[in-house]
Design a protein around this motif. Structure first.
Motif, PDB file in Angstrom:
ATOM      1  N   ASP B 251      -5.190  -2.062   8.728  1.00  0.00           N
ATOM      2  CA  ASP B 251      -3.784  -2.395   9.006  1.00  0.00           C
ATOM      3  C   ASP B 251      -2.840  -1.858   7.833  1.00  0.00           C
ATOM      4  N   LYS B 252      -3.674  -1.842   6.497  1.00  0.00           N
ATOM      5  CA  LYS B 252      -2.623  -1.164   5.457  1.00  0.00           C
ATOM      6  C   LYS B 252      -3.759  -0.489   4.611  1.00  0.00           C
ATOM      7  N   TRP B 293       0.049  -5.864  -3.540  1.00  0.00           N
ATOM      8  CA  TRP B 293      -0.506  -7.164  -3.028  1.00  0.00           C
ATOM      9  C   TRP B 293      -1.298  -6.946  -1.817  1.00  0.00           C
ATOM     10  N   SER B 294      -0.818  -6.371  -1.021  1.00  0.00           N
ATOM     11  CA  SER B 294      -1.422  -6.140   0.360  1.00  0.00           C
ATOM     12  C   SER B 294      -2.730  -5.514   0.432  1.00  0.00           C
ATOM     13  N   TRP B 296      -4.536  -5.724  -2.601  1.00  0.00           N
ATOM     14  CA  TRP B 296      -5.466  -6.371  -2.936  1.00  0.00           C
ATOM     15  C   TRP B 296      -5.973  -7.604  -2.173  1.00  0.00           C
ATOM     16  N   ASN B 297      -5.069  -8.094  -1.180  1.00  0.00           N
ATOM     17  CA  ASN B 297      -5.408  -8.945  -0.436  1.00  0.00           C
ATOM     18  C   ASN B 297      -6.574  -8.341   0.954  1.00  0.00           C
ATOM     19  N   ARG B 298      -6.867  -7.373   0.986  1.00  0.00           N
ATOM     20  CA  ARG B 298      -7.776  -6.688   1.473  1.00  0.00           C
ATOM     21  C   ARG B 298      -8.963  -6.044   1.018  1.00  0.00           C
ATOM     22  N   PHE B 299      -8.588  -5.517   0.104  1.00  0.00           N
ATOM     23  CA  PHE B 299      -9.711  -4.644  -0.774  1.00  0.00           C
ATOM     24  C   PHE B 299     -10.032  -4.994  -2.125  1.00  0.00           C
ATOM     25  N   GLY B 300      -9.400  -6.339  -2.569  1.00  0.00           N
ATOM     26  CA  GLY B 300      -9.540  -6.512  -3.899  1.00  0.00           C
ATOM     27  C   GLY B 300      -8.738  -5.924  -4.784  1.00  0.00           C
ATOM     28  N   PRO B 301      -9.247  -5.992  -6.156  1.00  0.00           N
ATOM     29  CA  PRO B 301      -8.627  -5.299  -7.414  1.00  0.00           C
ATOM     30  C   PRO B 301      -8.374  -3.928  -7.212  1.00  0.00           C
ATOM     31  N   ASP B 319      -5.502  -8.876 -15.002  1.00  0.00           N
ATOM     32  CA  ASP B 319      -6.382  -9.948 -14.831  1.00  0.00           C
ATOM     33  C   ASP B 319      -6.324 -10.448 -13.312  1.00  0.00           C
ATOM     34  N   ARG B 320      -5.390 -10.064 -12.785  1.00  0.00           N
ATOM     35  CA  ARG B 320      -5.381 -10.553 -11.234  1.00  0.00           C
ATOM     36  C   ARG B 320      -5.784  -9.480 -10.323  1.00  0.00           C
ATOM     37  N   GLY B 321      -5.894  -8.283 -10.987  1.00  0.00           N
ATOM     38  CA  GLY B 321      -6.432  -7.140 -10.202  1.00  0.00           C
ATOM     39  C   GLY B 321      -5.516  -6.253 -10.021  1.00  0.00           C
TER      40      GLY B 321
END
Lengths: 856, 353
Positions: B251-252, B293-294, B296-301, B319-321
């Motif tokens: 989706d992204k 962020w999307s 990150w939400n799906r694939f990580g850092p 540090d948050r990816g």
């Protein structure tokens, strides 16, 4: 029971006979001593003994939290208790609604907190150690899940060891008196409350401690309201109310709990004396009374004074913290202190150095040690770690400043009156003597503590002077110890990967649903990130900040029918973030941190961290904290509460049940049969395959516990009440709820597990599930039966006995079960009853072997 | 005239398969048969596009203070070649593309703020009438361009407004967007000769708006994606690109998903997004919310490459990816040959400023 103890202490009854009776398996419940015309039940004698010891020592334990005593006893002869029950009754009826009730309710802190008028029923000792104010703060992080909980305890025990008063005499610290003081405080009272009020705490402690015993009686006769309300006001004054509005109490955490201290100045000289008149009519039940006495007529003036003192102390400490002096930490660590104390000078006036030569009543103490140890060994106590905690407190106790001679004479004079009234554990010498003896006796258990604690124990001056043998044993055990405090897990969050098989368009009913879910995933993580950034800031409130966004998301979800997708994402993320051994990110313990090394070398930064660690209240308070949602678990709990979406909850429940039952079926390879005998060495040297198997098992176990906790949370969420409902309401609710099918057939699961010898996996997660019960839950037949079965299981898991099951497995089960029995919602009376013997029969041989050691 | 655009497209097609070194040449060939002014602009853009690839030594990770200083200067400038030259001379240590990108972003912000005051019926009418009268008086002069400069509006936008008004006058109704766009792209389709040449002059003299700029931007964006893929292939890293991902139903989709994650400067990277622009606060924030962020939400850092640099302070989510870089990272650690790879970055360190 009193009579039995009395005749034992006066050597009218042979100790061996009693010990044998205690050791005999459940069938011989009664002990009849014909010459004395005595008949005693175990369920009565054990709580009596435990309470007796706590009462005895209440004077000496002027620091640290009280060891809770959740030991309601069975009904006693009315004649004995009547007098007190009235007072007790009223006292707890109203007073109880304050602090203790609050922390019992803590289960679903803070939103659920608000103790009821009936608080007294639900009070338990558990609360005694959690100061009212701190309870609100620590709850989320207080109980690291899984076996780490014990790790937490270990830290704590160790800490207590750090600063027995005598350490402070060390010459090297003279110049830093004030600082040192605060240092000492930190580690003494510091567990979770900040250490300012050691002494004050002590004062309260004794009162509170007494409270625990007092409750025994209150159980007997229904509380009658009205008489001695003043006591309550005194015991739980302003403070007591703080947990009711948890948010408000947070910032003032350190100062609030003062009231406690009001009693202290008086309680010191008083207890022994006042107790007598009160207790006379009812003879042996002494301990209850002193408290009553000490509580009457506290004046707010002294309270105020104490407050001022605390404030001063606080600012003092704040300044110290503000200017980091690396050296200022020394007194907190055992390093130099321990090594040098021998040559100490200028003993502080406040404290007395325990000396073996000054021990009095050693014969009687030996007898008590024998009895007490037997109770611990035979799992007759509700929680062995609680007892260990108590012993540690005794070991580090400080006697009030009264001169030894004076005290002795007081006690001696007093001792003539009644055998049970003698001050066996009043003097610090006696306390230490008793503690060291018990530790010797329970060495197998002690040896399983972590290295750090063992070293602290081994280096303890008192241990060394009272029992060089024990010290040597501890030193040896140190080298063998493999128990570790679980290292903290990195705080980096990982997301749940997008999986085309489950997440692409073809898995959704419509384009719209697909696109809505796309947005929802992003909102979910946005909320999570925001929570991570802000939830620790003062005044931040989950529901105010995120509630509307979450509820908006839920309503969209409902229109699109995406619940199952979101439930999967939610659970996967939960597992991702919370499964790790320790999620409590606040207490960044370096794994197995070597304090010596730390101090010896360098690094202001490192020292700073250490300092923080020592100063900041620790995540764990007391030996058994109520169930909580530490670390990230808090987010998921709050999310569910804010969402309050029944569709989502149903999907989660379905999925949790399925996953749990699958996990419960996971195949476990048994370790080689011989393991029991040579437990430790054998286990750690297991070959690679076995190591892997252990890893796998512990991972399964941790996961199952996490899932079970959330399943329990969701399942009992609809029934949670902030207060314990009245008996009538309970009965109605029971009648109603017994008709519907519980989410999980716990009885069957447990029975099955026992039959298949898989309790080592099943019991720990069942305990998590049951710890989420609401007040009525435990009275429903299915849960009551399960609790009963678990209790029987617990009684049979005698650690010392070499059975099929290996030591660490047993230790794990004993500790999780012990914890469960201390939880507020589990009725106190459940432990000391025999009613379950019939309800559920557990065949001894059925207690299984399978399973590997998981608590590494 | 249409040649420019066609050539650009040719270049685009070629570039996908071409090696980087030819990029500038491609551009130069693409614009070879244009008028001098066209060449000048195109060259400017081409240089902007390419110099980072060829001369990666210029400073591209700016501190917020440096960035503010540049922004302060751009406020005085208009989107003309002369102004670009001024900017370039003022900040010789910064790469031209970075300056141009910052200018472009700032100019767009400024236009967004001020466009509403031009886009009012009576104002439009007055511009149109002025154009008509002046064009009538001097049919060969770039009257529309001068008008745009005079009223401080982007020439390309002025052309669009006037053309829109012109078409309304012709058939009375509102012209469709596609007709309007195609005429702006291809002024020869405009029925009025004089207007056509005025529109053309506006388009070609605007380096921030207009179809030419869009085309160049698109080409540059594409260029960098190609460049990124090539770098990855060079490193033997296997990946899925946007097109793969779309067919799999994601989706992204970031530009690149690494099939096996790597570590860059100690941070794990699962995906890479290429941005051929400068990362300023506003655009980075928008990208974070809508894309990073999307991902990150799906694939990580993952890793974001702002080829034209970014404000250094924005790189605070490591540090948050979300890791920011201004070039293809040199110290990539892969899972399998960690030890071997550990050494290689040092030899490549000279590449890394």
């Amino acid at each position: 029971m009193a009579a039995l103890l009395e005749s034992l202490l006066s050597q009218k009854v042979d100790i061996i006979k009693v010990v044998d009776w205690l050791k005999s398996a459940g069938d011989e419940d009664k002990l009849s001593i014909s010459e004395l015309g005595l008949t005693v039940h175990k369920e009565e004698f054990v709580p009596f003994l435990l309470n007796f010891l706590r009462e005895q020592s209440s004077q000496a334990l002027t620091h640290g939290p009280a060891t809770p005593a959740k030991t309601p006893s069975r009904p006693r002869p009315a004649a004995q208790t009547q007098v007190f029950s009235e007072k007790r009754g009223c006292k707890s009826a109203s007073g109880g609604s304050g602090t203790r009730a609050a922390s019992r309710v803590q289960l679903f802190s803070p939103s659920f907190v608000s103790p009821g008028p009936e608080g007294s029923h639900c009070l338990s000792g558990v609360t005694a150690f959690s100061s009212p104010s701190s309870s609100t703060t620590w709850s989320p992080a207080s109980r690291p899940s899984g076996s780490e909980r014990r790790g937490g305890q270990r830290i704590m025990l160790g800490d207590y060891m750090v600063s027995p008063p005598d350490f402070q005499h060390s010459p090297s610290f003279q110049s830093q008196k004030s600082r040192k003081k605060s240092g000492g405080n930190m580690s003494l009272g510091g567990r979770g409350r900040g250490g300012h009020y050691i002494d004050e705490t002590g004062g309260r402690r004794s009162v509170r401690g007494g409270e625990g015993y007092g409750r025994i009686i209150e159980q007997v006769s229904p509380p009658s309201v009205g008489q001695l309300n003043f006591n309550n006001l005194e015991e739980f004054p302003p403070v007591g109310s703080s947990p009711i509005s948890p948010a408000a109490s947070k910032p003032t955490r350190r100062i609030n709990p003062t009231p406690v201290s009001a009693e202290r100045p008086r309680s010191k000289p008083k207890t022994c004396f006042t107790s007598t008149p009160f207790s006379k009519p009812s003879s042996p039940l002494s301990g209850v009374v002193p408290l009553e006495g000490s509580m009457t007529g506290g004046n707010s003036l002294s309270l105020q004074e104490e407050r001022e003192l605390l404030k001063k102390e606080k600012t003092k400490r704040a300044q110290q913290v503000g200017s980091p002096q690396p050296s200022s930490l020394e007194p907190c660590t055992p390093t130099k202190t321990v090594l040098k104390t021998g040559s100490n000078v200028t003993p502080e006036q406040q404290t007395t150095c325990p000396e073996p030569s000054k021990v009095t009543f050693s014969l009687e103490l030996d007898l008590l040690v024998e009895l007490y140890s037997t109770c611990i060994s035979e799992n007759l106590v509700p929680n062995i770690f609680l007892e260990l905690f108590f012993v540690m407190q005794l070991l580090t106790s400080r006697s009030p400043h009264t001169h030894d001679d004076e005290q002795e004479s007081l006690c001696a004079a007093h001792s003539h009156s009644d055998i049970l009234e003698r001050c066996y554990l009043r003097l610090v010498h006696n306390c230490v003597y008793f503690a060291v003896k018990v530790l010797e006796n329970q060495f197998q258990l002690v040896a399983h503590l972590d290295k750090c604690t063992l070293r602290l124990l081994g280096e303890n001056e008192r241990v060394a002077s009272f029992s060089p043998h024990l010290r040597d044993l501890l030193t040896q055990a140190q080298d063998k110890s493999t128990a570790k405090l679980s290292p903290s897990v990195s705080t980096f969050i990982h997301s749940v990967p997008f999986q085309p098989d489950t997440d692409n368009r073809s898995n959704f009913s419509s384009d719209k649903a697909f696109h809505i879910f796309k947005k929802q995933r992003d909102i979910f993580y946005e909320v999570l990130r925001e929570w991570e950034d802000f939830h620790k800031e003062p005044g931040w409130n989950f529901d105010t900040a995120l509630g509307n966004r979450i509820r908006g998301m839920m309503s969209q979800m409902t229109s699109a029918g995406n619940h199952s997708h979101f439930a999967r994402l939610f659970l996967k993320q939960l597992i991702q973030m919370c499964k790790g051994p320790r999620v409590n990110s606040t207490s960044g313990d370096a794994p197995d941190a070597d304090l010596l090394g730390m101090l010896g070398a360098e690094g202001l930064g490192r020292l700073k961290r250490l300092e923080e660690r020592l100063i900041q209240p620790h995540g764990v308070v007391g030996p058994c904290s109520p169930p909580s949602f530490p670390g990230y678990q808090e987010f998921f709990r709050d999310f569910l509460q804010a969402a309050s979406c029944c569709q989502l909850n149903q999907h989660l429940q379905d999925s949790l049940c399925q996953q749990l039952l699958q996990l419960d079926e996971v195949s476990i390879l048994s370790p080689p049969a011989s393991i029991c005998e040579r437990d430790k060495e054998e286990e750690e040297d297991g070959d690679m395959e076995q190591q892997d198997e252990k890893q796998r098992f512990s991972s399964v176990l941790l996961l199952a516990r996490l899932l079970a906790k959330f399943l329990g949370f969701i399942s009992f969420l609809p029934y949670q009440t902030s207060e314990k409902p009245s008996r009538e309401i309970q009965d109605t609710a029971i009648a109603l709820r017994s008709k519907s099918v519980p989410v999980l057939d716990v009885c069957a699961v447990l029975r099955n597990s026992i039959r298949r010898r898989r309790t080592i996996l099943t019991v720990p997660w069942l305990v998590e599930f049951l710890s989420m019960l609401d007040f009525i839950g435990p009275r429903l037949l299915c849960y009551r039966t399960t609790l009963g079965t678990l209790l029987l299981l617990y009684r049979r898991l005698v650690l010392d006995r070499c059975e099929e099951m290996c030591y660490l497995n047993k230790l794990l089960m004993v500790s999780v079960l012990g914890w469960l029995f201390q939880i507020p919602v589990i009725p106190e009376d459940i432990f000391f009853t025999s009613e379950f013997t019939e309800v559920a029969k557990v065949e001894e041989s059925d207690i299984n072997v399978a399973g590997l050691v998981s608590d590494k | 005239m249409p040649l420019v655009f066609r050539r650009c497209n040719i270049k685009l097609g070629l570039a996908s398969g071409a090696a980087t070194k030819t990029v500038k040449q491609l551009f130069l060939t693409a614009v070879s048969d244009l008028t001098p002014s066209q060449v000048a602009l195109s060259q400017l853009c081409a240089e902007a596009c390419v110099d980072q690839i060829l001369f990666p030594s210029s400073k591209m990770r700016l501190s917020r203070a440096e960035y503010k200083e540049i922004v302060r200067w751009t406020e005085k400038l208009r989107p003309t070649r002369r102004c670009m030259k001024i900017l370039k001379d003022k900040f010789p240590s910064h790469s031209q593309s970075t300056l141009l990108s910052i200018f472009s972003l700032e100019y767009q912000k400024w236009i967004k703020r001020t466009f509403s005051r031009h886009h009012v019926p009576d104002v439009i009418e007055s511009y149109y009438q002025r154009y008509l009268s002046e064009a009538k008086a001097q049919p060969t002069a770039p009257v529309l361009l001068e008008l745009a400069n005079e009223v401080d509006l982007s020439p390309a936008l002025m052309a669009r407004i006037i053309l829109d008004r012109f078409l309304q006058g012709q058939d009375g109704g509102m012209p469709s967007k596609s007709v309007l766009n195609s005429m702006l792209k291809e002024p020869s389709l405009i029925p009025d000769q004089i207007l056509a040449s005025n529109v053309y002059q506006c388009t070609i003299n605007d380096c921030c708006y207009g179809p030419l700029v869009d085309c160049i931007k698109h080409a540059i964006g594409h260029e960098h994606e190609v460049l990124l893929r090539e770098k990855l292939k060079e490193k033997n890293l296997s990946f899925l690109d946007e097109n793969h991902l779309r067919t799999m139903g994601y989706d992204k989709t970031p530009d690149i998903i690494l099939e096996v994650p790597v570590a860059v400067e100690g941070h794990i990277v699962h995906w890479i997004e290429s941005k051929a622009s400068f990362g300023d606060d506003q655009s980075h924030q928008t990208y974070l919310n809508e894309q990073f962020w999307s991902y990150w939400n799906r694939f990580g850092p993952g890793l974001v490459i702002y080829w034209y640099g970014f404000i250094g302070e924005l790189d605070c989510q490591r540090d948050r990816g979300i890791l920011l870089k201004d070039c293809f990272p040199t110290d990539i650690v892969t899972l399998c040959h960690a030890t071997q790879q550990d050494r290689s970055p040092e030899s490549q360190n000279k590449d890394k400023e």
